[in-house]
Design a protein around this motif. Structure first.
Motif: not given
Length: 574
Positions: A12, A114-117, A458
């Motif tokens: 990842c 999804g998961g974009c900080a 993302d």
């Protein structure tokens, strides 16, 4: 859910682009507002939207623990907008969200992020619009001005307004502006790049309804009528789709070198439908389809053709491997159930797509699938269509574009997105296109999300890195969540498009009971087109750590069709 392995975590990290903080020693500063939220309500916005434009309210709200100044109002004549400005956590970025279908509502859902900080931490000002009308019917199309607002104006003036609010609230402009949309939101994204190339620095366009008139007026109309028998009832029902899907996979799954239930490039697959047809005298049809059902399937795959010339009238139909996703779109649960394709096509044809609307009595059965109908629809393409490949100005100013599409999309054939990618290269050349555009095709993924393949991803983080740091995106990690009970349609809790009762655990009425299994989380890298993900031969083939980039599987041309000329230069209609 099974805990991820160390190998997967390392994979990842290798696949995901660096965050801005990692990629640069000078990340964007986090800022707070310099004035009160309430003061924004008094701003005069008529210079942006015209006489009658106004801000209705500006109030501070807590949204998932993040303080936001939410500004709502109208840009004349009837473009509703909602802009969310973080009070203390702004990272100098603006994100505008596209609106799907025929719109009519203001969406707050950001897809493909999804998961974009920075997004999760409230780092973006976010804006959205209802595209100039309210409600999900198409009667707005009876008014020429509202047609223009829906076609292109609403997103543009909303962007201008949001940037004006940003200056007023923070005392400075945004450093970067982004747009992300899917379905019609993808069309809106491309329309921004084509008509207003200075509005956004980075644009993400998913499953774009870029060929709007053909998409709604011919594709969905054909899919609806092809599955309508002489008695007006559907011939092929959703309960029969697993039979078809299993047969297609049995014939084609291994063609990409990996038997995993997904077709890495469905264009390799030419299913032998005769092998799926029940013998005439066979009483048990549980593992085969009737002659009438097979005839419908052929029509659904092939799409409409002019009866005289035999020319295709659409760029392509649903791809092999997508069969489970047809449920609720053009294949109903029950024979007398109205389907999405019928609804969207009939509404659009009555009110939106033709220069002059047909009579109020118009029904899909009245639509001839001919060259003449295509020509009539093409007259409004310069208004609604977003297939113009002239992005020279967009590219020259350093702006970036990411296209993406699920291979199992039943609503919009991914061949349309491939056609636009190829048109860009034909117009600007491979080198220029490589400098500003990427295309990602997701095996087994339905329309904008869902499906049998890993669909959570993302694209916003790689887009930020490309725009802000010059780091071009490579492989993007996609994952398939495992909450759960997966039914016979490959979807959690029911077939796509099925109406469910909140909290219901059983199948929708008329659908066979789901077969439930639990499987580990699936992950897969998706590489920029035309490269594909291939199993490395080591480890779990359903995990990203066991995949690597492979050469293109299909190198043939796109199917010839009557509208290929739409993907060329044209003058926009105002």
């Amino acid at each position: 859910m099974r805990a991820p392995t160390l190998a997967l975590l390392l994979m990842c990290l290798a696949l995901l682009p660096l965050s801005p903080a990692q990629a640069s020693n000078a990340p964007l500063e986090t800022l707070a507002a310099t004035t009160s939220c309430a003061s924004l309500a008094s701003l005069d916005i008529e210079a942006i939207g015209g006489a009658g434009s106004r801000i209705r309210q500006a109030t501070e709200q807590d949204e998932q623990g993040i303080a936001q100044c939410v500004v709502e109002g109208t840009l004349a004549p009837a473009i509703g907008f909602r802009i969310r400005l973080p009070v203390k956590t702004w990272t100098q970025r603006y994100l505008q969200i596209g609106c799907g279908g025929l719109c009519g509502n203001i969406s707050g859902q950001v897809g493909a992020a999804g998961g974009c900080a920075p997004l999760a931490a409230g780092g973006f000002v976010q804006g959205a619009t209802d595209m100039g009308h309210q409600g999900n019917d198409a009667s707005f199309g009876d008014d020429a001005g509202l047609r223009r607002d829906f076609a292109y104006r609403a997103q543009h003036v909303t962007a201008l307004l949001a940037k004006s609010l940003i200056r007023a609230y923070y005392g400075r402009p945004q450093a970067y502006a982004y747009f992300s949309g899917c379905s019609d939101g993808g069309r809106e994204a491309l329309m921004e790049a084509q008509r207003y190339p200075d509005d956004f620095d980075g644009i993400i366009a998913g499953a774009a309804a870029l060929n709007f008139g053909v998409q709604n007026g011919l594709y969905h109309a054909w899919q609806a009528m092809a599955n309508t028998g002489p008695d007006g009832r559907a011939v092929l029902l959703a309960s029969r789709l697993p039979v078809l899907h299993r047969a297609v996979l049995a014939q084609c799954d291994a063609l990409d070198g990996q038997t995993d239930g997904l077709l890495a490039d469905p264009r390799l697959c030419q299913p032998d439908l005769a092998a799926i047809q029940c013998p005439a005298a066979q009483a048990d049809t549980s593992a085969c389809l009737s002659a009438a059902e097979i005839a419908v399937v052929r029509k659904l795959y092939d799409g409409p053709r002019d009866p005289q010339s035999g020319e295709r009238l659409t760029a392509g139909g649903p791809q092999p491997g997508s069969e489970l996703q047809w449920a609720g779109v053009f294949v109903p649960m029950a024979a007398d159930q109205r389907i999405f394709s019928n609804q969207i096509a009939e509404e659009a044809l009555r009110h939106v797509l033709f220069e002059t609307n047909p009579p109020a009595s118009f029904r899909l059965a009245d639509l001839p699938f001919t060259r003449d109908t295509f020509a009539r629809l093409a007259r409004t393409h310069a208004l609604y269509g977003a297939t113009n490949p002239d992005l020279a100005r967009f590219a020259a100013s350093g702006r970036k574009l990411i296209l993406w599409h699920g291979w199992s999309d039943p609503h919009i054939s991914p061949l349309n997105t491939i056609a636009y990618h190829e048109a860009l290269k034909g117009q600007l050349g491979d080198t220029v296109v490589q400098g500003f555009e990427r295309l990602y095709l997701l095996p087994g993924v339905s329309h904008c999300s869902g499906g049998e393949g890993p669909s959570e991803l993302d694209l916003l983080t790689p887009m930020m890195n490309w725009v802000e740091q010059g780091i071009a995106p490579g492989a993007v990690l996609t994952t398939q969540p495992d909450p759960a009970r997966r039914n016979s349609f490959g979807q959690p809790g029911g077939a796509p498009g099925a109406k469910r009762t909140a909290g219901a655990d059983g199948p929708p009425p008329g659908m066979m009971a789901p077969s439930t299994v639990r499987s580990p989380v699936q992950s897969r890298p998706v590489y920029p087109y035309p490269a594909v993900s291939r199993y490395s031969g080591r480890g779990d083939p359903l995990q990203a750590a066991s995949q690597q980039a492979g050469a293109p599987l299909f190198t043939g041309p796109l199917p010839a069709w009557i509208g290929s000329g739409l993907f060329a230069l044209y003058r926009f209609q105002d």
